[in-house]
Design a protein around this motif. Structure first.
Motif, PDB file in Angstrom:
ATOM      1  N   SER A   1      -1.688   0.582  18.447  1.00 40.00           N
ATOM      2  CA  SER A   1      -2.736   1.079  17.549  1.00 40.00           C
ATOM      3  C   SER A   1      -4.125   0.573  17.950  1.00 40.00           C
TER       4      SER A   1
ATOM      5  N   TYR B   1       1.246   5.752  13.622  1.00 40.05           N
ATOM      6  CA  TYR B   1       1.130   4.828  14.758  1.00 40.05           C
ATOM      7  C   TYR B   1       2.502   4.303  15.172  1.00 40.05           C
ATOM      8  N   ARG B   2       3.364   4.117  14.191  1.00 42.78           N
ATOM      9  CA  ARG B   2       4.722   3.666  14.508  1.00 42.78           C
ATOM     10  C   ARG B   2       5.480   4.746  15.283  1.00 42.78           C
TER      11      ARG B   2
ATOM     12  N   ASP C   1      -5.616  -6.717  13.796  1.00 43.57           N
ATOM     13  CA  ASP C   1      -6.165  -5.508  13.167  1.00 43.57           C
ATOM     14  C   ASP C   1      -7.658  -5.657  12.862  1.00 43.57           C
TER      15      ASP C   1
ATOM     16  N   VAL D   1       3.591  -2.180  17.798  1.00 41.89           N
ATOM     17  CA  VAL D   1       2.692  -1.211  17.145  1.00 41.89           C
ATOM     18  C   VAL D   1       1.237  -1.688  17.064  1.00 41.89           C
ATOM     19  N   SER D   2       1.017  -2.980  16.935  1.00 42.61           N
ATOM     20  CA  SER D   2      -0.380  -3.454  16.882  1.00 42.61           C
ATOM     21  C   SER D   2      -1.090  -3.160  18.192  1.00 42.61           C
TER      22      SER D   2
ATOM     23  N   GLY E   1      -4.351   3.431   5.429  1.00 38.85           N
ATOM     24  CA  GLY E   1      -4.327   2.916   6.794  1.00 38.85           C
ATOM     25  C   GLY E   1      -5.278   1.744   6.902  1.00 38.85           C
ATOM     26  N   ARG E   2      -5.857   1.542   8.069  1.00 38.87           N
ATOM     27  CA  ARG E   2      -6.754   0.393   8.247  1.00 38.87           C
ATOM     28  C   ARG E   2      -8.195   0.836   8.480  1.00 38.87           C
ATOM     29  N   ASP E   3      -8.415   2.137   8.636  1.00 39.56           N
ATOM     30  CA  ASP E   3      -9.744   2.621   9.002  1.00 39.56           C
ATOM     31  C   ASP E   3     -10.069   3.910   8.259  1.00 39.56           C
ATOM     32  N   MET E   4      -9.437   4.097   7.117  1.00 38.36           N
ATOM     33  CA  MET E   4      -9.571   5.366   6.416  1.00 38.36           C
ATOM     34  C   MET E   4     -11.001   5.569   5.889  1.00 38.36           C
TER      35      MET E   4
ATOM     36  N   ARG F   1      -5.932   6.084  19.047  1.00 36.24           N
ATOM     37  CA  ARG F   1      -6.697   6.180  17.796  1.00 36.24           C
ATOM     38  C   ARG F   1      -7.418   7.525  17.704  1.00 36.24           C
TER      39      ARG F   1
ATOM     40  N   THR G   1      -0.626   6.689   7.483  1.00 37.00           N
ATOM     41  CA  THR G   1      -1.096   6.692   8.875  1.00 37.00           C
ATOM     42  C   THR G   1      -0.449   5.582   9.698  1.00 37.00           C
ATOM     43  N   GLY G   2       0.007   4.507   9.039  1.00 38.04           N
ATOM     44  CA  GLY G   2       0.739   3.468   9.763  1.00 38.04           C
ATOM     45  C   GLY G   2       2.012   4.047  10.367  1.00 38.04           C
TER      46      GLY G   2
ATOM     47  N   ARG H   1      -9.867  -6.132  16.644  1.00 38.22           N
ATOM     48  CA  ARG H   1      -9.864  -5.156  17.742  1.00 38.22           C
ATOM     49  C   ARG H   1     -11.219  -4.443  17.758  1.00 38.22           C
TER      50      ARG H   1
ATOM     51  N   ARG I   1      -1.048 -10.321  12.654  1.00 37.58           N
ATOM     52  CA  ARG I   1      -1.401  -8.899  12.599  1.00 37.58           C
ATOM     53  C   ARG I   1      -2.777  -8.704  11.955  1.00 37.58           C
TER      54      ARG I   1
ATOM     55  N   LYS J   1       0.788  -1.233   0.000  1.00 39.67           N
ATOM     56  CA  LYS J   1       0.000   0.000   0.000  1.00 39.67           C
ATOM     57  C   LYS J   1       0.816   1.277   0.000  1.00 39.67           C
TER      58      LYS J   1
HETATM   59  O1   DC Z   1       0.773   0.043   7.751  1.00 40.96           O
HETATM   60  P1   DC Z   1       1.756  -0.261   8.861  1.00 40.96           P
HETATM   61  O2   DC Z   1       2.285  -1.672   8.830  1.00 40.96           O
HETATM   62  O3   DC Z   1       2.861   0.751   8.904  1.00 40.96           O
HETATM   63  O4   DC Z   1       0.903  -0.111  10.201  1.00 40.96           O
HETATM   64  C1   DC Z   1       1.474  -0.278  11.455  1.00 40.96           C
HETATM   65  C2   DC Z   1       0.419  -0.718  12.458  1.00 40.96           C
HETATM   66  O5   DC Z   1      -0.515   0.330  12.669  1.00 40.96           O
HETATM   67  C3   DC Z   1      -0.384  -1.963  12.063  1.00 40.96           C
HETATM   68  O6   DC Z   1      -0.431  -2.839  13.175  1.00 40.96           O
HETATM   69  C4   DC Z   1      -1.768  -1.459  11.801  1.00 40.96           C
HETATM   70  C5   DC Z   1      -1.831  -0.138  12.520  1.00 40.96           C
HETATM   71  N1   DC Z   1      -2.599   0.871  11.814  1.00 40.96           N
HETATM   72  C6   DC Z   1      -3.870   1.127  12.253  1.00 40.96           C
HETATM   73  O7   DC Z   1      -4.331   0.493  13.183  1.00 40.96           O
HETATM   74  N2   DC Z   1      -4.610   2.089  11.657  1.00 40.96           N
HETATM   75  C7   DC Z   1      -4.118   2.796  10.644  1.00 40.96           C
HETATM   76  N3   DC Z   1      -4.873   3.741  10.080  1.00 40.96           N
HETATM   77  C8   DC Z   1      -2.813   2.545  10.165  1.00 40.96           C
HETATM   78  C9   DC Z   1      -2.071   1.548  10.765  1.00 40.96           C
END
Ligand code: DC
Length: 251
Positions: free
Chosen positions: A126, A58-59, A207, A122-123, A152-155, A132, A54-55, A210, A203, A36
Motif C-alpha cells: 500500500s 489493498y489486501r 502508514d 500489505v503495508s 481507509g487511511r487517505d479518504m 495507490r 479500501t483496506g 510513508r 503499522r 472502522k
Molecule cells: O484497514 P486494513 O487493515 O484492512 O488495511 C490494510 C493495509 O492497507 C494497511 O497497511 C493500511 C493500508 N491502507 C492504505 O494504505 N490506504 C487505505 N485507503 C486503506 C488501507
C-alpha cells in the motif's frame, strides 16, 4: 462493500480529478484496528449508502502479487525491487465487488485477505505509488456511481477531498490491540495482545510516515475517539454527524 454491482479493474477505471471529485461521500480515516470496518459497514447500512472497504482492496492487490510471485518481500533482491513486475501485475488485476465478496480476475479472494502472508506484505504494497494511483481511480469511480461510506487511511485527505462528511476515527493503541485480539479469537486464532500491539504500532508508523498519502487527519474532519465506546455508540455518533448540522444536511 454492500453493492452487488461489480466494479472494473484498476486499468479500466477512469480517473476523476480530485477537484471535481464526488461529494456524496462519508470519508472515514482510521488508524489500524480502530474498529472502522464494523462501524463503517453499519453506518453505510443505516444510511443506505454503499460501503467501500479500501483496506480490503489493498489486501486483494497484495494477494494478487503473492499469487504472481512478485510481493515486495520476494523481490527485495531485484535491481528495481520488482517494481516493473508489480506494475504489470497491478495493470492485470481486475477487482470486482459482489456484495461482501471481493474478486480478483474472477477469483473470490475474500477468505485470503486476512492471512498472515497478506498481513505481512500489505503495508509495503500500500506504500507503492502506482498501486495507490490505481486504487484511487477505482475508489473514485465507485463513488461517482452513487453515495458511499468509504474507509481507509487517505479518504478525506487524498481520495475524496470534497467529501461532504469527513471523520477521523481514533482509538487508543491498547484498545485497538484488544479489539484485534478479539477478532482473531473469533477466527479461532490465539495471538498475544502484546504482539498485536507491537504490530499495530509498527503499522501506524509505516502508514503515517510513508511519502504517498500518509495517514493524517484532514483539517475539516470530525475527530472521534472511540476508546471505551461500544460500536453502537460510535455508529450513533457518526449518524448524528451525517444527519445533523455538522454534516451539512440530512441525506
Ligand atoms: O484497514 P486494513 O487493515 O484492512 O488495511 C490494510 C493495509 O492497507 C494497511 O497497511 C493500511 C493500508 N491502507 C492504505 O494504505 N490506504 C487505505 N485507503 C486503506 C488501507
Amino acid at each position: 462493500m454492500s453493492s452487488s454491482e461489480p466494479v472494473p479493474g484498476p486499468s479500466a477505471a477512469g480517473a476523476a480529478p480530485a477537484a471535481a471529485g464526488p461529494t456524496e461521500v462519508v470519508a472515514i480515516d482510521p488508524p489500524s484496528g480502530a474498529g472502522k470496518s464494523t462501524v463503517a459497514r453499519l453506518l453505510a447500512r443505516a444510511l443506505g449508502f454503499r460501503f467501500l472497504d479500501t483496506g480490503a482492496m489493498y489486501r486483494a492487490v497484495t494477494w494478487h502479487f503473492l499469487a504472481e510471485g512478485c510481493a515486495p518481500a520476494e523481490c527485495s533482491a531485484e535491481p528495481d525491487l520488482g517494481h516493473a513486475r508489480m506494475q504489470l501485475a497491478t495493470r492485470s488485476a481486475r477487482l470486482a465487488l459482489h456484495g461482501d465478496r471481493l474478486f480478483v480476475n474472477g477469483n473470490d479472494v475474500t477468505a485470503h485477505l486476512r492471512t498472515r502472508e497478506v498481513e505481512s506484505q500489505v503495508s509495503a504494497v500500500s506504500a507503492l505509488p502506482f498501486v495507490r494511483a490505481a486504487m484511487r481511480e477505482l475508489q473514485r469511480e465507485v463513488a461517482n456511481a452513487g453515495p458511499v461510506v468509504a474507509e481507509g487511511r487517505d479518504m478525506g485527505t487524498v481520495v475524496f477531498p470534497r467529501a461532504r462528511w469527513k471523520i477521523y476515527l481514533d482509538a487508543a493503541p491498547s484498545e485497538r490491540a484488544r479489539r484485534r485480539c478479539q477478532d482473531f479469537a473469533r477466527q479461532g486464532r490465539s495471538v498475544g495482545e502484546a504482539d498485536v500491539l507491537a504490530e499495530i504500532l509498527v503499522r501506524d508508523r509505516l502508514d503515517s510516515t510513508r511519502s504517498d498519502a500518509p495517514l493524517r487527519q484532514a483539517a475539516d474532519a470530525l475527530y472521534v475517539d472511540s476508546t471505551g465506546l461500544t460500536t453502537e455508540a460510535v455508529v450513533a455518533r457518526l449518524l448524528g454527524f451525517v444527519r445533523g448540522a455538522g454534516g451539512g444536511g440530512a441525506p
